[in-house]
Scaffold this motif. Sequence first.
Motif, PDB file in Angstrom:
ATOM      1  N   ASP A 361       9.848  -9.001   5.861  1.00 54.46           N
ATOM      2  CA  ASP A 361       8.824  -8.822   4.834  1.00 54.46           C
ATOM      3  C   ASP A 361       8.843  -7.384   4.318  1.00 54.46           C
ATOM      4  O   ASP A 361       8.726  -7.130   3.105  1.00 54.46           O
ATOM      5  CB  ASP A 361       7.451  -9.160   5.418  1.00 54.46           C
ATOM      6  CG  ASP A 361       6.427  -9.486   4.352  1.00 54.46           C
ATOM      7  OD1 ASP A 361       6.571 -10.544   3.711  1.00 54.46           O
ATOM      8  OD2 ASP A 361       5.487  -8.681   4.146  1.00 54.46           O
ATOM      9  N   TYR A 365       9.681  -5.987   0.466  1.00 51.92           N
ATOM     10  CA  TYR A 365       8.877  -5.050  -0.332  1.00 51.92           C
ATOM     11  C   TYR A 365       9.688  -3.823  -0.738  1.00 51.92           C
ATOM     12  O   TYR A 365       9.492  -3.280  -1.819  1.00 51.92           O
ATOM     13  CB  TYR A 365       7.572  -4.703   0.399  1.00 51.92           C
ATOM     14  CG  TYR A 365       6.514  -5.715   0.040  1.00 51.92           C
ATOM     15  CD1 TYR A 365       5.718  -5.549  -1.093  1.00 51.92           C
ATOM     16  CD2 TYR A 365       6.385  -6.890   0.772  1.00 51.92           C
ATOM     17  CE1 TYR A 365       4.804  -6.512  -1.474  1.00 51.92           C
ATOM     18  CE2 TYR A 365       5.471  -7.864   0.404  1.00 51.92           C
ATOM     19  CZ  TYR A 365       4.679  -7.669  -0.717  1.00 51.92           C
ATOM     20  OH  TYR A 365       3.783  -8.625  -1.114  1.00 51.92           O
ATOM     21  N   ARG A 411       1.123 -16.667  -5.844  1.00 52.78           N
ATOM     22  CA  ARG A 411       1.004 -15.372  -5.194  1.00 52.78           C
ATOM     23  C   ARG A 411       1.480 -14.260  -6.138  1.00 52.78           C
ATOM     24  O   ARG A 411       2.523 -14.354  -6.752  1.00 52.78           O
ATOM     25  CB  ARG A 411       1.875 -15.381  -3.938  1.00 52.78           C
ATOM     26  CG  ARG A 411       1.926 -14.088  -3.152  1.00 52.78           C
ATOM     27  CD  ARG A 411       2.924 -14.299  -2.006  1.00 52.78           C
ATOM     28  NE  ARG A 411       2.929 -13.246  -1.022  1.00 52.78           N
ATOM     29  CZ  ARG A 411       3.737 -12.177  -1.072  1.00 52.78           C
ATOM     30  NH1 ARG A 411       4.571 -12.024  -2.083  1.00 52.78           N
ATOM     31  NH2 ARG A 411       3.696 -11.277  -0.127  1.00 52.78           N
ATOM     32  N   HIS A 413       2.789 -10.398  -6.345  1.00 49.09           N
ATOM     33  CA  HIS A 413       3.569  -9.643  -5.368  1.00 49.09           C
ATOM     34  C   HIS A 413       2.835  -8.430  -4.795  1.00 49.09           C
ATOM     35  O   HIS A 413       2.934  -8.129  -3.604  1.00 49.09           O
ATOM     36  CB  HIS A 413       4.887  -9.194  -6.030  1.00 49.09           C
ATOM     37  CG  HIS A 413       5.819  -8.497  -5.085  1.00 49.09           C
ATOM     38  ND1 HIS A 413       6.575  -9.183  -4.153  1.00 49.09           N
ATOM     39  CD2 HIS A 413       6.119  -7.179  -4.930  1.00 49.09           C
ATOM     40  CE1 HIS A 413       7.300  -8.308  -3.463  1.00 49.09           C
ATOM     41  NE2 HIS A 413       7.053  -7.087  -3.914  1.00 49.09           N
ATOM     42  N   PRO A 415       0.479  -5.817  -3.074  1.00 53.88           N
ATOM     43  CA  PRO A 415      -0.597  -5.865  -2.075  1.00 53.88           C
ATOM     44  C   PRO A 415      -1.948  -5.593  -2.735  1.00 53.88           C
ATOM     45  O   PRO A 415      -2.034  -4.879  -3.741  1.00 53.88           O
ATOM     46  CB  PRO A 415      -0.233  -4.741  -1.104  1.00 53.88           C
ATOM     47  CG  PRO A 415       1.227  -4.507  -1.295  1.00 53.88           C
ATOM     48  CD  PRO A 415       1.517  -4.839  -2.722  1.00 53.88           C
ATOM     49  N   GLY A 426      -4.611 -12.773   0.982  1.00 52.78           N
ATOM     50  CA  GLY A 426      -3.199 -12.485   1.205  1.00 52.78           C
ATOM     51  C   GLY A 426      -2.442 -13.741   1.566  1.00 52.78           C
ATOM     52  O   GLY A 426      -2.949 -14.586   2.306  1.00 52.78           O
ATOM     53  N   HIS A 718      -0.256  -8.204   2.637  1.00 48.68           N
ATOM     54  CA  HIS A 718      -0.386  -8.602   1.232  1.00 48.68           C
ATOM     55  C   HIS A 718      -1.838  -8.485   0.768  1.00 48.68           C
ATOM     56  O   HIS A 718      -2.117  -8.039  -0.347  1.00 48.68           O
ATOM     57  CB  HIS A 718       0.137 -10.034   1.047  1.00 48.68           C
ATOM     58  CG  HIS A 718       0.074 -10.517  -0.354  1.00 48.68           C
ATOM     59  ND1 HIS A 718      -0.559 -11.684  -0.699  1.00 48.68           N
ATOM     60  CD2 HIS A 718       0.544  -9.983  -1.513  1.00 48.68           C
ATOM     61  CE1 HIS A 718      -0.467 -11.846  -2.019  1.00 48.68           C
ATOM     62  NE2 HIS A 718       0.198 -10.831  -2.531  1.00 48.68           N
TER      63      HIS A 718
END
Lengths: 735, 330, 183
Positions: A361, A365, A411, A413, A415, A426, A718
Amino acid sequence: MTTISRPRLIGPGINRVDGPLKVTGRAPYPNDFAYPGMVHAVLVRSTAGAGRITEIDTTAAERSPGVVSVLTHLNAGPLARGPMTPLGVSPPAPLQDDAILHYGQIVAVAVAETFEEATEAAYAVRVGYADEPAVLDLDDPRAKVRTNPWGRDADRGDVPVALAGAEVVVDETYLTVDNTNNPMGPLTTVARWEGDTLVVNNSTQWASLEGAALAAAFGIPEESVHVVAPYVGGGFGAGLRVWQHVVLAALAARVTGRPVKLVLTRPQMFTACGHRPKGRQRVRLGATREGALVAVQHEARTASAVDDDNFEPTASVSATAYACPNVITRDVQARLNVPVPNSMRGPGTATGNYALECAMDELAYRLGMDPLELRLRNDAAVHPPTGLPWSSRAHKECLERGAELFGWSRRTHEPRSMREDGLLVGYGLAAVGYPWFRARCSARATIRRDGTAYVCSAGTEIGNGAYTVLVQLSAEALGLDPGQVTFGLGDSTMPMAPQTGGSSLTGAVGSAAHEACRALVGAFTDLVADDGDSPLRGCTADDVEPADGALRRRDDPAVHESYRDILARHHRPDLSADGESTPLTADELGMAPAGAFGAKYVEVRVDPDLGRIRVARALSVIDGGRIVNEKTARSQIIGGTVGGIGMALFEETVSDPGSGRIANATLGDYIVPVNADIPDMQVEFAGSWDRANPVGTKGIGEIGLVGLAPAIANAVFHATGRRIRSLPITLDQLL
Amino acid sequence: MRPFTYVRAHEVGTALAEAEADSRADFLAGGTTQLDLMKDGVLRPDRLIDITRLPLHGIEERQGALIVGALVTMEELAADPVAGRRLPLVREALLRSASVQLRNMATIGGNLLQRTRCRYFRDPTVAACNKRDRGSGCAAVHGSHRTHAVLGTSEHCIATHASDVAVTLVALDAVVHISGAAGDRKVPLTGFYRTPGDTPDVENDLRPGELIAAVEIPLLPEGARSDYLKVRDRSSYEFALASAAVAVGLGADRRIEWARVGLGGVATVPWRAVEAEAVLTGSPADGEVFASAAAAAVAGAEPRPQNAFKVDLAQRTLVRTLQTVTGAGS
Amino acid sequence: MTLQAKPHAEESLPQTEFTLRVNGRDHPLRTDARLTLLDALHDRLGLTGTKKGCDQGTCGACTVHVDGRRVLSCLTLAAQCDEREIATVEGLGTEDELHPVQRAFLEHDAFQCGYCTPGQIMSALGLMAEGRAGSPDEIREYMSGNICRCGAYQNIVAAIRDVAGTEDGGRADDVPQAEGGRP
């Protein structure tokens, strides 16, 4: 109509065959057994973390009302250690010397007429210690270290070069803590000697091993030990070994000449029957800007006991997870003065996958890439270490189907970019796999004059649904309705079975039962081979197929004869046959036997002020090969999900600095999920019949838990933008 | 558990006489603390006086207060219509406590006397606990203390008082009715509890042989706004990491005319935050005031490494509760 | 050193006499006062459906009803229950004739190992009698005193909804508003 030709992928969700017993409270768990003259044993545990016993005074305890016996290392006598197992050495024999290896070690046993009296007598035992400094830290230089404990360390390609040349690198360290299995049923042994035979009702996930270990402890033949465990109140790994208290209950029974019941107290469940050990993992990932993995280096250091082994292959998760040419994995164990660690649902994999999937993850990012896209791009289409095709793999299908069902495309992207009702929202995901494991297994199948069948094997029912799926598989192999089949489990006098562990039981016992049922069909065709009255005369097992309580000719299904008619004409009360299954190796199969795969999708909601985290949704898409019973399989997955939520957000066995005393050894202080913590969870099955297993299953006992922790950690990132690299993730870390 | 003699009392006088006759006797009501600690070996009475059948089960509204018999269970009080209407924060605190099963057993009197969850106190194999054995030390100070107190602590004890409902009751100026062989007396709950100081074994004003007979809870004035907010790791069946009990009177100009504030999960006793009340009283209901009040509430906090977050969490919990009751956003 | 089993020590322990009325049947007992209701039911009366999960009031496996209310039998002294009406799982249905809640647990697979199940079922009956099956969230909150380590919670909620006829967005007076409140 029943047929042994390949049934559909997802089998009917019939109710548990042991359900009526369980919902009426009549299923007999080990601590429900009682015998005339039975006395009660209660353990006394060390209050020093390391050192020696200098004195032990049992005078007051022996004078305590109702006391029958007090056992210590001074009077226990020699007991031999159990055998080597696939999980490592057996736990040390109890009460053999004055050495203290951890806080909470068993140092005495009080036996009395009643539980209350034994408890009070245990309280009266006085023990003096010469303390030595306890080694408790993973990095303590005094700790002995085991490198490559399971021979699973991977070396592929040239990682240093690949990392140095990688366009994008992630290099992070993740911490996990001790977790304690805590099945609801306290581990119990009720032991009694019938002459030279030792009979134990015991909480075990491995009746066959239990027999062997107790035989070794007392120097008696294995046939002289009879282990009975038809029902066990959960295990999650806690029942995989023959613990010291089991031996001590048997010893107390021998010494007193009375049946002895020993039930671990809940606090003792934290020191006497294993736990998931704490660990530290460093994961380095190198990738191209397009997101192709070029290097994976995964190093794990986990805790082990001073004088015991535990199976916790953690870093090795990364050897097979993704297609990557350059891979190093290193597992190291540090021997500490801690209660013996042991397998807990998803041992090694749950923690190894946590670190890897969090790192993936983080890589996504850094790349500015959808975390789903990164997983799909690096899918291991073939078994990475060998290049062999998998026996089955629907990993991509799981990820893609999950994204669709979950609404992953909603979703955003960035955060902290999603909110609802004032809460931060999240989405997180994790890709998961569980390694294939199978062991040899035997079973016996019998058909009786009335046409019903009894099949048995020494496997154990611990909530896995074993009775039910094994009835279904046997019924299918014999052409009977499930209602006509009874399955026997949990008795060491039954044909040998491996542990209920490693997500292997259905595959092992199911295959052995399948073989036994096939052999039984052969026994029937043998019986009528020269029977002029039988329409099946001259048929071999291959010429017939079972259906509707009968065998019928494959070449002419209209020609058939029932089991009942055959047995009646031959004046046989029943007919039995044995079967054994031995797993094939990758070389023999020409493919890599695959465990389960899956994808976990989670939505969390975080209170931006109070830090409270709640899992709002959890979706698991699982490739478990053939699913025998949709209902019980779904339960396995949702149950694992609950365990995974516990690991992610609540569970931590806390130890005191200096001594290693467990500071929260109750279910009021060691927090596990309650009903209000759990949202509705969605489960979907994908994939196909697995080619490595005669019954097509892959085993799903553990994969339900694996991946929840990283999916939740990724969802918390997230939601909040906070990357928490340790478990559990609690609200104080988000303030 | 040490053997004991079990006796059952049907009248308060008999119970008190039994207690007076034996200094090693304990009363037994709901048992949720008493039996638990006896099993742990912390309490070792030689006589248990079962008081569950004493006539202390009534709930009565009298002169603007609810008089709750000491043996009223937590579930019974939560179900009381007057409590629901006029003491909603009490009801909320009750329903957020323990589990239904425990609330069906635990009594209001027993709840006020419940003992700390500190695992060092509850494990007699740990030598150092000043609450169990005055002068033996405090293992929690250098041990595991994430759940321990930051307010009202001393170097001798940092054990948290675990009650939820008592936090609302100290905020509401409840009064404890005590019966003893020497006579009956009434003590305001705010003066009932003792912070540990150098005598952590002394937790309250109850004298040997005395019994809580009832709790008198002044009803909130009509129009009062109140709430109890409990924050913990899991969603239910757990003690508070922090909690706040708030009742305010809000004027037409949105000024706070009066305020009552209690804090739980963070203090050695059910905590009345008079400093916060002083900030709130007469001030406008806005975020700045709430933050000042919260800061005042924890001004005397003594955090330790693992529970330092509670200073922050207690403030956030109080601010959130003030926002909820006043309808003023942050 | 060889140990010899010693005869039962002759010290007399304080005994107490009382009658346990369980599922409508009276059981006179004379016992050590330390006996909990749980151990009395399970060990003395052989009613092994009531389970010991923690013996500390932290799990709910030992839930029974006393005078119609669900309580924890591990933190109740047996002697306290003299003349009380005790109901245990044994007083519900039999394997051949399940009580509707037992039937629903079976149909919804609301258990796995089955150890916490009698406690869950007794608690579910209590919950419905209390009128707390108004919504899924209400069920979750008021079933939270019963821990299930196998993780069957979702199916337990489904089983209770089935029997109680709980609708999706039903009444939820007693449930904390998204506990932790909303800003």
